[in-house]
Write a protein that holds these residues in place. Structure first.
Motif, PDB file in Angstrom:
ATOM      1  N   MET A   1       1.630  10.224  -6.470  1.00  0.00           N
ATOM      2  CA  MET A   1       0.617   9.821  -5.480  1.00  0.00           C
ATOM      3  C   MET A   1       0.167   8.364  -5.624  1.00  0.00           C
ATOM      4  O   MET A   1      -0.353   7.782  -4.682  1.00  0.00           O
ATOM      5  CB  MET A   1      -0.589  10.762  -5.559  1.00  0.00           C
ATOM      6  N   ARG A   2       0.309   7.795  -6.792  1.00  0.00           N
ATOM      7  CA  ARG A   2       0.036   6.364  -7.044  1.00  0.00           C
ATOM      8  C   ARG A   2      -1.334   5.922  -6.515  1.00  0.00           C
ATOM      9  O   ARG A   2      -1.448   4.965  -5.757  1.00  0.00           O
ATOM     10  CB  ARG A   2       1.150   5.506  -6.433  1.00  0.00           C
TER      11      ARG A   2
ATOM     12  N   GLN B   1       0.826  -1.209   0.000  1.00  0.00           N
ATOM     13  CA  GLN B   1       0.000   0.000   0.000  1.00  0.00           C
ATOM     14  C   GLN B   1       0.860   1.260   0.000  1.00  0.00           C
ATOM     15  O   GLN B   1       0.609   2.201  -0.758  1.00  0.00           O
ATOM     16  CB  GLN B   1      -0.918   0.002   1.216  1.00  0.00           C
TER      17      GLN B   1
ATOM     18  N   TYR C   1      -3.619   4.627  -8.249  1.00  0.00           N
ATOM     19  CA  TYR C   1      -4.092   3.454  -9.009  1.00  0.00           C
ATOM     20  C   TYR C   1      -3.721   2.195  -8.227  1.00  0.00           C
ATOM     21  O   TYR C   1      -2.843   1.441  -8.607  1.00  0.00           O
ATOM     22  CB  TYR C   1      -3.402   3.458 -10.369  1.00  0.00           C
ATOM     23  N   THR C   2      -4.433   2.001  -7.108  1.00  0.00           N
ATOM     24  CA  THR C   2      -4.082   0.876  -6.208  1.00  0.00           C
ATOM     25  C   THR C   2      -4.727  -0.473  -6.520  1.00  0.00           C
ATOM     26  O   THR C   2      -4.253  -1.474  -5.979  1.00  0.00           O
ATOM     27  CB  THR C   2      -4.449   1.254  -4.782  1.00  0.00           C
ATOM     28  N   PRO C   3      -5.834  -0.638  -7.180  1.00  0.00           N
ATOM     29  CA  PRO C   3      -6.462   0.254  -8.155  1.00  0.00           C
ATOM     30  C   PRO C   3      -7.686   1.037  -7.672  1.00  0.00           C
ATOM     31  O   PRO C   3      -8.026   2.052  -8.260  1.00  0.00           O
ATOM     32  CB  PRO C   3      -6.928  -0.718  -9.236  1.00  0.00           C
TER      33      PRO C   3
ATOM     34  N   PRO D   1       1.372   4.034 -11.289  1.00  0.00           N
ATOM     35  CA  PRO D   1       2.001   3.223 -10.233  1.00  0.00           C
ATOM     36  C   PRO D   1       3.491   3.526 -10.046  1.00  0.00           C
ATOM     37  O   PRO D   1       4.094   3.065  -9.097  1.00  0.00           O
ATOM     38  CB  PRO D   1       1.806   1.783 -10.716  1.00  0.00           C
TER      39      PRO D   1
ATOM     40  N   PHE E   1      -4.925  -2.061   3.692  1.00  0.00           N
ATOM     41  CA  PHE E   1      -5.011  -1.984   2.237  1.00  0.00           C
ATOM     42  C   PHE E   1      -6.388  -2.414   1.735  1.00  0.00           C
ATOM     43  O   PHE E   1      -7.057  -1.686   0.990  1.00  0.00           O
ATOM     44  CB  PHE E   1      -3.923  -2.849   1.594  1.00  0.00           C
TER      45      PHE E   1
ATOM     46  N   SER F   1       3.726   1.588  -1.089  1.00  0.00           N
ATOM     47  CA  SER F   1       4.451   1.714  -2.356  1.00  0.00           C
ATOM     48  C   SER F   1       3.551   2.188  -3.486  1.00  0.00           C
ATOM     49  O   SER F   1       4.044   2.640  -4.514  1.00  0.00           O
ATOM     50  CB  SER F   1       5.058   0.364  -2.748  1.00  0.00           C
ATOM     51  N   GLY F   2       2.239   2.064  -3.291  1.00  0.00           N
ATOM     52  CA  GLY F   2       1.332   2.546  -4.331  1.00  0.00           C
ATOM     53  C   GLY F   2       0.371   1.500  -4.862  1.00  0.00           C
ATOM     54  O   GLY F   2      -0.297   1.734  -5.856  1.00  0.00           O
ATOM     55  N   GLY F   3       0.292   0.344  -4.229  1.00  0.00           N
ATOM     56  CA  GLY F   3      -0.744  -0.612  -4.633  1.00  0.00           C
ATOM     57  C   GLY F   3      -0.220  -1.798  -5.412  1.00  0.00           C
ATOM     58  O   GLY F   3       0.994  -2.017  -5.532  1.00  0.00           O
TER      59      GLY F   3
END
Lengths: 386, 468
Positions: free
Chosen positions: B51-52, A78, B54-56, B47, B140, A80-82
């Motif tokens: 800010m990323r 998480q 798209y985790t998604p 990704p 998450f 790291s960005g998913g």
């Protein structure tokens, strides 16, 4: 008179244009999702390729615990960005650079440990315990396959090499894998896919035998190919680039080209024709989906009794103990394939195993040893024979 | 100037005029839009970026709710609290920035305040990530589940909100002044959206948890047998088709053919349900087309062979068409315009579908090289709707908020043009005649023949290697 004809033509064209869109939509709506429409689909032709048979297959779960704390793993992902972030940039060992989640790279991670691979793994992992995210969390997935030919001879294969150097070194020693590699008893290393928990522990196997014949999916990224070299590999690397690769009579490698989380592409799995029993499917993670694999095997391969006998491996259903209704589709539908023995673990997920058992599927339970968290399914050190 | 005295909205009362001849305005706007797309994609979604999101699902929720906010501000609230005079005198870039910022702020309030705050804390736990985490989910997945639910609400709103304006012509509140009209329509469509959510998506969310939440939702869901899946993606398919058809009807179809109906209530009702009917036709076709191209889906499989993915891909495919529709409508002057309305509609439908198919092909062939995503059709955590809706949002900001700057500029319509716009609610250019009826019959026959030609070709289309 001419004006009338012109107007009439114009009206005709207007009507025809409107009717064309209407007719097209009518066909789409009234025919597409009907029984008649589906009756016209061609019946699936089974190719049923002969690929020999084996007498039995024994699987030892060297390690199925890819990580020990799911919350820590997901926290790293998480931050790291998913789930789409490149695994080499997340900051996990052995590619941590100490800069935090999502800020690492293959080059920065490997630089301080490259010279230590594969012979000084303790020192290499020690460096990583200072730089990597949650360095205590990695475990790994690896299995030993013992294939008995029809003539009684036995052949060993190593399926994946896990993740943590420290954990995999311990696990290999526990099951005697290091010795089997050294003596050449293990005939081939099959790296199912590039994921961290199946692949990052490669130097541990290389330490024992850097020339072991190895086969990988042709979707490996350049970092993965470089890591094979940097791990000290000196053998002949075979790259599976066809859908079916015969490993030995009765043992077929099937290649699936699927995009996978953490920027990985493609996975290979194994199919065995066990004499008088039927087909056995063995996978590392089964990212392609277990029923995708069964339907491919059903269409392409010929096997005894024309039935599915057994299943082993990570089935990648709820690896992070997450859920999605489509997983229920799988749980509901698996019964139709009527497996006689289901040996699952790893990324199958405990919740999935629980749902399998509730539906009456023959899930083989484990002994919950060596840090496997539950007897719901086969754990570290457990074996299953097909 | 306040709202036009003929009841025209700002968008109806302005005329966009090209600043230069030829294709240069479209080229300039597209270059600008793609530059902003890539910069904002990198900052917010990529990704590999900053800010990323798209985790998604976080990024998916944001792009969808941003779309709704744009629609609400421009279509439902007619830019209230900004008045028409301000809209006319303010530089497009300044307007674009301010109005976009307002949309982002409103979206934040709605997501954090309403969904996660009020609804998630006091109503339904799965809208609130903290509650889910407190019950044992990882942080998450707590965020992913909550944002998935909120995102699904947006999917429904993206159909119903514009539909009330486009099909129902704001009735029966069309004479209310802003913000009363906007608030009323927003509340009514939100209420309808809530009902649709409960009968389509709530069961999907309820079976995310173990055991299935059978006391609070219908489990297994009622669509299981029909759709061959328990996944709510079945509803995403037809709802996204509805979203697309609303804009097809508004843009390239110029509200044809329902605008031929003179009786207001009948026209509005027909348009509202007609959009649904057309969307269902599209939905069933796109599903069937996949089965023809890639083989019949197998329940329980993953990826492109799974029914749930194929329903989702119906919505994704429809969105590719919407990109073509909006491109033709916004940047090509709704080309062609020189023929009769039915012929124009027919040609635009064909051209926009061709553009949509080209975008589809290029997306799957090349997008992973620039978007930080993975190659392949069916990555379980990748949604082509995210970049497509992100792009559509920028189309809308450019045309609605920035008057098409830099390629176009807004000039007020003349009195006669305004009269024509006001009268355009009912079309008079197509009348029932024997020739029209003959044409309809011939056209319908041809349309059906084309349909069967297309489905005969789909197995061949399925052999095209799109992913390299």
């Amino acid at each position: 008179m001419d004006d009338k004809i012109t107007a009439s033509r114009r009206d005709f064209v207007k009507g025809a244009a409107t009717g064309a869109v209407g007719g097209l939509l009518g066909g789409m709506g009234l025919y597409s999702y009907t029984k008649n429409a589906y009756d016209r689909l061609p019946k699936v032709a089974r190719e049923q390729q002969e690929f020999g048979a084996v007498r039995s297959v024994k699987v030892t779960a060297i390690s199925e615990t890819s990580w020990f704390n799911n919350a820590h793993l997901m926290e790293d992902i998480q931050k790291s960005g998913g789930l789409l972030v490149d695994q080499y940039t997340i900051g996990w060992g052995p590619f941590g650079n100490g800069k935090g989640p999502g800020k690492s790279s293959y080059a920065e991670g490997i630089a301080p440990i490259k010279a230590m691979l594969p012979n000084d793994l303790e020192a290499a992992w020690e460096i990583q315990t200072k730089k990597a995210l949650h360095p205590e969390n990695p475990g790994g997935f690896s299995s030993l396959l013992e294939v008995e030919d029809l003539d009684g001879s036995k052949h060993k294969y190593l399926l994946d090499v896990g993740w943590s150097y420290a954990w995999m070194d311990q696990a290999f020693k526990r099951e005697g894998i290091d010795e089997m590699l050294k003596t050449g008893e293990i005939e081939q290393l099959i790296l199912t896919h590039e994921h961290f928990d199946h692949f990052f522990g490669l130097p541990v196997a290389m330490k024992a035998n850097p020339k072991v014949p190895t086969i990988i999916h042709n979707g490996f990224y350049k970092e993965g190919l470089q890591y094979i070299k940097d791990s000290g590999y000196q053998g002949e690397l075979k790259i599976a680039d066809k859908e079916m690769t015969l490993i030995r009579p009765g043992m077929m490698l099937i290649k699936f080209d699927v995009p996978i989380i953490c920027r990985v592409y493609g996975e290979t799995s194994l199919a065995f024709n066990v004499k008088d029993k039927g087909l056995v499917l063995i996978s590392g993670c089964n990212h392609q989906g277990i029923l995708q694999m069964t339907s491919t095997a059903y269409k392409k391969l010929k096997y005894d009794n024309d039935r599915f006998h057994g299943l082993y491996g990570g089935l990648h259903i709820s690896p992070f103990e997450d859920w999605d209704p489509k997983y229920d589709d799988l749980v509901i539908s698996l019964g139709k394939w009527d497996f006689e023995k289901v040996g699952c673990n790893h990324c199958t997920g405990h919740l999935t195993a629980k749902k399998f058992v509730e539906r009456g599927y023959p899930v083989v339970r484990g002994t919950a040893r060596f840090r496997s968290s539950s007897p719901d399914y086969l754990g570290n050190g457990d074996t299953i024979t097909f | 100037m306040e709202a036009d005295n003929r009841g025209l909205s700002y968008l109806e009362s302005r005329k966009l005029v090209k600043r230069w001849n030829g294709p240069w305005p479209a080229i300039a706007n597209l270059l600008l839009i793609f530059a902003v797309f890539y910069a904002t994609w990198w900052v917010f979604q990529d990704p590999r970026g900053i800010m990323r999101m798209y985790t998604p699902y976080v990024g998916y929720m944001v792009c969808r709710w941003l779309l709704i906010m744009l629609i609400w501000l421009a279509y439902i609230f007619d830019f209230w609290p900004f008045n028409h005079a301000w809209l006319q005198r303010t530089h497009p870039v300044v307007k674009g920035l301010i109005l976009s910022a307002v949309c982002v702020a409103a979206m934040e309030i709605l997501i954090k305040g309403f969904f996660m705050g009020i609804l998630g804390k006091y109503g339904i736990a799965y809208f609130n990530p903290e509650r889910l985490q407190a019950m044992g989910l990882t942080h998450f997945y707590a965020e992913e589940y909550a944002t998935e639910a909120i995102m699904m609400f947006a999917a429904i709103a993206s159909w119903l909100s514009p539909s009330w304006v486009v099909a129902c012509e704001n009735a029966p509140w069309q004479k209310l002044a802003q913000p009363a009209r906007g608030i009323t329509i927003a509340v009514v469509t939100f209420f309808l959206g809530t009902i649709v959510y409960f009968v389509t998506m709530h069961s999907h969310m309820a079976i995310l948890f173990y055991p299935w939440q059978q006391y609070t939702a219908i489990t297994p869901p009622y669509w299981e047998e029909f759709a061959n899946t328990v996944s709510g993606n079945f509803h995403i398919a037809w709802i996204m088709s509805c979203t697309v058809i609303v804009w097809v009807y508004e843009g390239i179809w110029e509200r044809y053919p329902f605008n031929l109906i003179q009786t207001a209530w009948l026209r509005r009702t027909s348009a509202f349900f007609g959009i649904i009917a057309v969307a269902l036709c599209l939905c069933f076709f796109l599903y069937y087309a996949q089965d023809l191209a890639w083989g019949e889906s197998i329940r329980g499989t993953r990826r492109e062979m799974a029914p749930d993915w194929r329903w989702l891909h119906v919505g994704e495919s429809a969105i590719f068409w919407l990109v073509g529709v909006l491109f033709l409508n916004f940047f090509c002057g709704n080309y062609p315009t020189k023929y009769s309305r039915p012929v124009n509609v027919f040609l635009r439908t064909v051209i926009s579908a061709a553009i949509g198919m080209a975008v589809y092909f290029f997306y799957y062939r090349y997008a992973h090289l620039v978007l930080g995503t993975q190659k392949g059709l069916s990555h379980p955590q990748q949604f082509p709707m995210i970049p497509m809706i992100w792009l559509i949002n920028l189309f809308l900001v450019n045309i609605w908020f920035m008057d098409g700057w830099p390629g176009w500029k807004a000039v007020p319509k003349t009195a006669s043009e305004r009269d024509a716009t006001a009268e355009e609610v009912v079309a008079h250019d197509v009348k029932w005649t024997p020739s029209l009826a003959k044409g309809l019959a011939v056209g319908a026959t041809a349309g059906i023949a084309v349909y069967f030609g297309v489905i005969a070709a789909m197995p061949w289309v399925g052999q095209i290697q799109m992913i390299k």
